[in-house]
Enzyme design. Sequence first.
Site, PDB file in Angstrom:
ATOM      1  N   GLN A  56       5.753  20.986 -11.454  1.00 31.64           N
ATOM      2  CA  GLN A  56       6.879  21.066 -12.390  1.00 31.64           C
ATOM      3  C   GLN A  56       7.566  22.429 -12.309  1.00 31.64           C
ATOM      4  O   GLN A  56       8.797  22.527 -12.348  1.00 31.64           O
ATOM      5  CB  GLN A  56       6.397  20.814 -13.827  1.00 31.64           C
ATOM      6  CG  GLN A  56       6.035  19.372 -14.120  1.00 31.64           C
ATOM      7  CD  GLN A  56       4.595  19.032 -13.797  1.00 31.64           C
ATOM      8  OE1 GLN A  56       3.943  19.726 -13.011  1.00 31.64           O
ATOM      9  NE2 GLN A  56       4.091  17.959 -14.385  1.00 31.64           N
TER      10      GLN A  56
ATOM     11  N   ASN B 132       3.902  13.996  -5.456  1.00 32.65           N
ATOM     12  CA  ASN B 132       2.885  14.959  -5.042  1.00 32.65           C
ATOM     13  C   ASN B 132       2.048  14.331  -3.932  1.00 32.65           C
ATOM     14  O   ASN B 132       1.268  13.406  -4.159  1.00 32.65           O
ATOM     15  CB  ASN B 132       2.000  15.338  -6.228  1.00 32.65           C
ATOM     16  CG  ASN B 132       1.211  16.603  -5.974  1.00 32.65           C
ATOM     17  OD1 ASN B 132       0.976  16.972  -4.835  1.00 32.65           O
ATOM     18  ND2 ASN B 132       0.798  17.270  -7.045  1.00 32.65           N
TER      19      ASN B 132
ATOM     20  N   PHE C  74      -3.588  24.832  -9.593  1.00 38.00           N
ATOM     21  CA  PHE C  74      -3.487  23.826 -10.653  1.00 38.00           C
ATOM     22  C   PHE C  74      -4.733  23.929 -11.530  1.00 38.00           C
ATOM     23  O   PHE C  74      -5.847  23.576 -11.111  1.00 38.00           O
ATOM     24  CB  PHE C  74      -3.347  22.418 -10.085  1.00 38.00           C
ATOM     25  CG  PHE C  74      -2.969  21.396 -11.119  1.00 38.00           C
ATOM     26  CD1 PHE C  74      -1.829  21.557 -11.895  1.00 38.00           C
ATOM     27  CD2 PHE C  74      -3.762  20.284 -11.337  1.00 38.00           C
ATOM     28  CE1 PHE C  74      -1.473  20.625 -12.863  1.00 38.00           C
ATOM     29  CE2 PHE C  74      -3.413  19.331 -12.297  1.00 38.00           C
ATOM     30  CZ  PHE C  74      -2.270  19.506 -13.060  1.00 38.00           C
TER      31      PHE C  74
ATOM     32  N   ASP D  32      32.769  -9.231   2.722  1.00 35.05           N
ATOM     33  CA  ASP D  32      33.053  -9.100   4.145  1.00 35.05           C
ATOM     34  C   ASP D  32      34.281  -8.219   4.372  1.00 35.05           C
ATOM     35  O   ASP D  32      34.337  -7.439   5.329  1.00 35.05           O
ATOM     36  CB  ASP D  32      33.270 -10.478   4.770  1.00 35.05           C
ATOM     37  CG  ASP D  32      33.373 -10.420   6.286  1.00 35.05           C
ATOM     38  OD1 ASP D  32      32.356 -10.099   6.929  1.00 35.05           O
ATOM     39  OD2 ASP D  32      34.474 -10.679   6.815  1.00 35.05           O
TER      40      ASP D  32
ATOM     41  N   HIS E  81      -0.861  14.387  -2.188  1.00 33.82           N
ATOM     42  CA  HIS E  81      -2.139  15.035  -2.418  1.00 33.82           C
ATOM     43  C   HIS E  81      -2.906  15.300  -1.120  1.00 33.82           C
ATOM     44  O   HIS E  81      -2.964  14.449  -0.230  1.00 33.82           O
ATOM     45  CB  HIS E  81      -3.005  14.178  -3.334  1.00 33.82           C
ATOM     46  CG  HIS E  81      -2.409  13.954  -4.686  1.00 33.82           C
ATOM     47  ND1 HIS E  81      -2.176  14.977  -5.574  1.00 33.82           N
ATOM     48  CD2 HIS E  81      -1.989  12.820  -5.307  1.00 33.82           C
ATOM     49  CE1 HIS E  81      -1.651  14.485  -6.683  1.00 33.82           C
ATOM     50  NE2 HIS E  81      -1.520  13.187  -6.539  1.00 33.82           N
TER      51      HIS E  81
END
Length: 293
Positions: free
Chosen positions: A215, A241, A155, A59, A243
Amino acid sequence: MAITLGANQYGKAETRLVTVRRDGQDRHHITDLNVSIALRGDMTASHLHGDNAQVVPTDTQKNTVFAFAREAPVGEIEDFALRLGRHFVGSFDHITSARVMIDQYGWDRIEDHPHAFRRSSDEKRTTAVTVAGDQAWVVSGLTDLVVLKSTGSEFHGYPRDRYTTLPETTDRVLATAVTARWRYQRLDVDWGTTFDSARAALLRAFATTHSLALQQTLYAMGEAVLAGHESIAEVRLSLPNKHHFVVDLSPFGLDNPNEVFHAADRPYGLIEGSVVRDDAADEGLAWDTLATF
């Protein structure tokens, strides 16, 4: 077999602090913070015997945050955290180190109104300051910076086995919510200007890097921050990621040339990594007790 007390710390977590700085009668400025404090020292007696002679009440820590905000302007969150950390280490002999973590929430003026604001986004500016004796380390950054690019990402070329169903692509949506933390090599830094510049470097690298993998984008973002800021020794990034899957509309007699997507929030890939100067100064306690990424 002996049983002993291991590493420990305690403090006041998530003290919500809002200050209003007034320029004259009407023009106001909002600072909105979430402040967490963790103290370390010899707390053995408290843990083993309930003896609180060495325990600064949480506190008291909360009240100190509020009092410091009134005694002097909060200013940059790094400076405010350094003030708090140095106070606790300097005021109590048994406190050997203090960690002060601050999240700052952004507010924008409504149509340049002098005292009406709207929350800008979920993005937060962050800092984590550790003070031990006469030394201090600063790790700053941001969380929940949501970014997306609708092309310029591929990708493919990954290993496949009998469980692989993901099709290779040379054109995909790339989206993520950036958590970035950077470790400073020194304390004589213009915190605000450096934050703005580092954030801009992250965004620029995300936008301009033709990505063959998230990456690769992560490394480009960290490299951009280091290349433009010699005061920063290391950047750590966590990139979920987000998606976006192309929806198969063929059952309805429709084509889909990468225009209609299903945005899936989970499960998601989580890409994490650090980019470091090869001559970076010793990190000391900079990352201690802080989540790796």
